[in-house]
Design a protein around this motif. Sequence first.
Motif, PDB file in Angstrom:
ATOM      1  N   LYS A  21      -5.735   5.763   2.057  1.00  0.00           N
ATOM      2  CA  LYS A  21      -5.984   5.420   3.462  1.00  0.00           C
ATOM      3  C   LYS A  21      -5.686   3.958   3.778  1.00  0.00           C
ATOM      4  O   LYS A  21      -5.733   3.553   4.937  1.00  0.00           O
ATOM      5  CB  LYS A  21      -7.443   5.721   3.815  1.00  0.00           C
ATOM      6  CG  LYS A  21      -7.818   7.200   3.717  1.00  0.00           C
ATOM      7  CD  LYS A  21      -9.299   7.394   4.019  1.00  0.00           C
ATOM      8  CE  LYS A  21      -9.697   8.859   3.874  1.00  0.00           C
ATOM      9  NZ  LYS A  21     -11.158   9.054   4.114  1.00  0.00           N
ATOM     10  N   ILE A  22      -5.381   3.167   2.748  1.00  0.00           N
ATOM     11  CA  ILE A  22      -5.117   1.737   2.957  1.00  0.00           C
ATOM     12  C   ILE A  22      -3.793   1.561   3.710  1.00  0.00           C
ATOM     13  O   ILE A  22      -2.850   2.320   3.528  1.00  0.00           O
ATOM     14  CB  ILE A  22      -5.064   1.001   1.606  1.00  0.00           C
ATOM     15  CG1 ILE A  22      -6.419   1.083   0.910  1.00  0.00           C
ATOM     16  CG2 ILE A  22      -4.672  -0.459   1.796  1.00  0.00           C
ATOM     17  CD1 ILE A  22      -6.388   0.540  -0.501  1.00  0.00           C
TER      18      ILE A  22
ATOM     19  N   PRO B 185      -8.498   8.911  -3.043  1.00  0.00           N
ATOM     20  CA  PRO B 185      -8.496   9.217  -1.597  1.00  0.00           C
ATOM     21  C   PRO B 185      -8.664   7.983  -0.725  1.00  0.00           C
ATOM     22  O   PRO B 185      -8.019   7.872   0.333  1.00  0.00           O
ATOM     23  CB  PRO B 185      -9.692  10.179  -1.454  1.00  0.00           C
ATOM     24  CG  PRO B 185      -9.804  10.839  -2.784  1.00  0.00           C
ATOM     25  CD  PRO B 185      -9.477   9.751  -3.774  1.00  0.00           C
ATOM     26  N   GLU B 186      -9.505   7.033  -1.155  1.00  0.00           N
ATOM     27  CA  GLU B 186      -9.667   5.812  -0.372  1.00  0.00           C
ATOM     28  C   GLU B 186      -8.406   4.959  -0.408  1.00  0.00           C
ATOM     29  O   GLU B 186      -8.030   4.346   0.597  1.00  0.00           O
ATOM     30  CB  GLU B 186     -10.854   5.007  -0.895  1.00  0.00           C
ATOM     31  CG  GLU B 186     -12.209   5.624  -0.605  1.00  0.00           C
ATOM     32  CD  GLU B 186     -13.349   4.729  -1.050  1.00  0.00           C
ATOM     33  OE1 GLU B 186     -13.565   3.675  -0.409  1.00  0.00           O
ATOM     34  OE2 GLU B 186     -14.008   5.071  -2.042  1.00  0.00           O
TER      35      GLU B 186
ATOM     36  N   GLN C  69       0.606   4.246  -2.794  1.00  0.00           N
ATOM     37  CA  GLN C  69       0.332   5.625  -2.386  1.00  0.00           C
ATOM     38  C   GLN C  69       1.428   6.577  -2.842  1.00  0.00           C
ATOM     39  O   GLN C  69       1.150   7.716  -3.241  1.00  0.00           O
ATOM     40  CB  GLN C  69       0.157   5.672  -0.868  1.00  0.00           C
ATOM     41  CG  GLN C  69      -1.128   4.995  -0.419  1.00  0.00           C
ATOM     42  CD  GLN C  69      -1.118   4.530   1.025  1.00  0.00           C
ATOM     43  OE1 GLN C  69      -0.136   4.732   1.749  1.00  0.00           O
ATOM     44  NE2 GLN C  69      -2.186   3.879   1.455  1.00  0.00           N
TER      45      GLN C  69
ATOM     46  N   LEU D 147     -10.928  -2.726  -1.988  1.00  0.00           N
ATOM     47  CA  LEU D 147     -11.847  -1.708  -2.476  1.00  0.00           C
ATOM     48  C   LEU D 147     -12.672  -2.195  -3.661  1.00  0.00           C
ATOM     49  O   LEU D 147     -13.778  -1.708  -3.900  1.00  0.00           O
ATOM     50  CB  LEU D 147     -11.076  -0.448  -2.870  1.00  0.00           C
ATOM     51  CG  LEU D 147     -10.346   0.280  -1.742  1.00  0.00           C
ATOM     52  CD1 LEU D 147      -9.643   1.523  -2.289  1.00  0.00           C
ATOM     53  CD2 LEU D 147     -11.319   0.663  -0.639  1.00  0.00           C
TER      54      LEU D 147
ATOM     55  N   ALA E  15      -4.988  -2.433  -3.129  1.00  0.00           N
ATOM     56  CA  ALA E  15      -6.330  -1.855  -3.205  1.00  0.00           C
ATOM     57  C   ALA E  15      -7.390  -2.900  -3.527  1.00  0.00           C
ATOM     58  O   ALA E  15      -8.533  -2.542  -3.821  1.00  0.00           O
ATOM     59  CB  ALA E  15      -6.351  -0.743  -4.254  1.00  0.00           C
TER      60      ALA E  15
ATOM     61  N   SER F  14       0.820  -1.213   0.000  1.00  0.00           N
ATOM     62  CA  SER F  14       0.000   0.000   0.000  1.00  0.00           C
ATOM     63  C   SER F  14       0.853   1.262   0.000  1.00  0.00           C
ATOM     64  O   SER F  14       0.481   2.262  -0.626  1.00  0.00           O
ATOM     65  CB  SER F  14      -0.928   0.016   1.217  1.00  0.00           C
ATOM     66  OG  SER F  14      -0.190   0.019   2.427  1.00  0.00           O
TER      67      SER F  14
ATOM     68  N   TRP G 206      -7.839   2.376 -12.093  1.00  0.00           N
ATOM     69  CA  TRP G 206      -8.645   3.049 -11.077  1.00  0.00           C
ATOM     70  C   TRP G 206      -8.937   4.485 -11.492  1.00  0.00           C
ATOM     71  O   TRP G 206      -8.028   5.226 -11.854  1.00  0.00           O
ATOM     72  CB  TRP G 206      -7.898   3.075  -9.743  1.00  0.00           C
ATOM     73  CG  TRP G 206      -7.675   1.723  -9.140  1.00  0.00           C
ATOM     74  CD1 TRP G 206      -6.653   0.852  -9.418  1.00  0.00           C
ATOM     75  CD2 TRP G 206      -8.502   1.080  -8.177  1.00  0.00           C
ATOM     76  NE1 TRP G 206      -6.792  -0.288  -8.680  1.00  0.00           N
ATOM     77  CE2 TRP G 206      -7.915  -0.183  -7.901  1.00  0.00           C
ATOM     78  CE3 TRP G 206      -9.666   1.450  -7.505  1.00  0.00           C
ATOM     79  CZ2 TRP G 206      -8.473  -1.069  -6.986  1.00  0.00           C
ATOM     80  CZ3 TRP G 206     -10.217   0.556  -6.591  1.00  0.00           C
ATOM     81  CH2 TRP G 206      -9.622  -0.685  -6.338  1.00  0.00           C
TER      82      TRP G 206
ATOM     83  N   PHE H 286     -11.330   7.265  -6.722  1.00  0.00           N
ATOM     84  CA  PHE H 286     -10.994   6.261  -5.719  1.00  0.00           C
ATOM     85  C   PHE H 286      -9.642   6.528  -5.051  1.00  0.00           C
ATOM     86  O   PHE H 286      -9.297   5.844  -4.082  1.00  0.00           O
ATOM     87  CB  PHE H 286     -10.996   4.870  -6.354  1.00  0.00           C
ATOM     88  CG  PHE H 286     -12.325   4.453  -6.894  1.00  0.00           C
ATOM     89  CD1 PHE H 286     -13.340   4.037  -6.046  1.00  0.00           C
ATOM     90  CD2 PHE H 286     -12.577   4.493  -8.255  1.00  0.00           C
ATOM     91  CE1 PHE H 286     -14.586   3.667  -6.542  1.00  0.00           C
ATOM     92  CE2 PHE H 286     -13.807   4.129  -8.761  1.00  0.00           C
ATOM     93  CZ  PHE H 286     -14.824   3.718  -7.911  1.00  0.00           C
TER      94      PHE H 286
ATOM     95  N   GLU I 247     -15.657  -3.672  -2.166  1.00  0.00           N
ATOM     96  CA  GLU I 247     -16.510  -2.659  -1.557  1.00  0.00           C
ATOM     97  C   GLU I 247     -17.236  -1.811  -2.591  1.00  0.00           C
ATOM     98  O   GLU I 247     -18.292  -1.224  -2.303  1.00  0.00           O
ATOM     99  CB  GLU I 247     -15.674  -1.761  -0.637  1.00  0.00           C
ATOM    100  CG  GLU I 247     -15.126  -2.500   0.573  1.00  0.00           C
ATOM    101  CD  GLU I 247     -14.273  -1.602   1.453  1.00  0.00           C
ATOM    102  OE1 GLU I 247     -14.146  -0.392   1.121  1.00  0.00           O
ATOM    103  OE2 GLU I 247     -13.742  -2.088   2.470  1.00  0.00           O
ATOM    104  N   HIS I 248     -16.678  -1.727  -3.794  1.00  0.00           N
ATOM    105  CA  HIS I 248     -17.283  -0.915  -4.857  1.00  0.00           C
ATOM    106  C   HIS I 248     -17.656  -1.800  -6.046  1.00  0.00           C
ATOM    107  O   HIS I 248     -17.427  -1.446  -7.200  1.00  0.00           O
ATOM    108  CB  HIS I 248     -16.302   0.176  -5.295  1.00  0.00           C
ATOM    109  CG  HIS I 248     -16.014   1.194  -4.239  1.00  0.00           C
ATOM    110  ND1 HIS I 248     -16.861   2.247  -3.967  1.00  0.00           N
ATOM    111  CD2 HIS I 248     -14.976   1.308  -3.372  1.00  0.00           C
ATOM    112  CE1 HIS I 248     -16.351   2.980  -2.988  1.00  0.00           C
ATOM    113  NE2 HIS I 248     -15.216   2.429  -2.607  1.00  0.00           N
TER     114      HIS I 248
END
Length: 289
Positions: free
Chosen positions: A243-244, A239-240, A175, A253, A250, A171, A233, A237, A256-257
């Motif tokens: 935060k990982i 910003p999410e 990032q 996510l 990812a 992650s 991506w 997405f 989740e999406h």
Amino acid sequence: VVLSHDPKLDDPALIAALRSGAFYVGALGSRKNHGKRCQRLKDQGLSDSEIARIHGPIGLDIGAKSPGEIAVSIVAQVVAARRAPATGLATPDIAAIVLAGGRSTRAGSANKLLADIDGRPMVAAIVAQAVASRASPVVVVTGHQAETVANALADMPVLLVHNPDFADGLSTSLQAGLAALDPSIEGAVVCLADMPRVTDEHIGRLIDAFDGEAADSICVPTYRGKRGNPVLWARRFFPEIMKIRGDAGARRLIGEHSADVLEVPMEDDGILFDVDTAGALDQARGKDK
């Protein structure tokens, strides 16, 4: 097409071409010289996305050696660029992020990304495909043995980003790559450096899907119903993803999406093959048929 071999002539000509409406910009020379050329242009203020437009070394890879063969390879590449599908709409600004910072502990003691695959380091295989695609810029995130990995890519027009926190998980590298992108970038294709069979065509199909029915979504490649990598991506997405934590990337996510996911079928299983073990490395080298 620039052919003079004199930087005093080539560089101004390339700058003018890159800032024009030319659909094709190419420069003759070796990979090593092209790497130096890209650095000079960067020092003169050109952006990574501008520099990434240069076809260099120039020409399709047909094994050309003689002047005549080189000329044929250049013309073929120009024709391919000219015949590329045009929709009349603006092409989305999609970057490619290649994650090349891991320690590859399961594949043996040596850094698998530096293992020789078809005459070049494995990391160079996926990076070369990203550069050949329509994604721009191509950001390569380094970590473990960063200098050696960077040297393996010295002749490629990429943006190198070092992640000092690579030991804290995948992650952190993802990032670091996202943080390096310009705000104008609409999406990013996240590539894993240990997947040497991913091609520019795979990346292109993801971009085509994003440009069509999947704008602002997550584009996931599939082969015979099985999901693989790389994944494209949309910016919303990011910003999410920032935060990982840890080594999960990812992938969570995507679940989740699920309503925002578009599966993009591929014609081969290169999107499924990763070099995660010593046995897979042997397979990539052709030792295990």
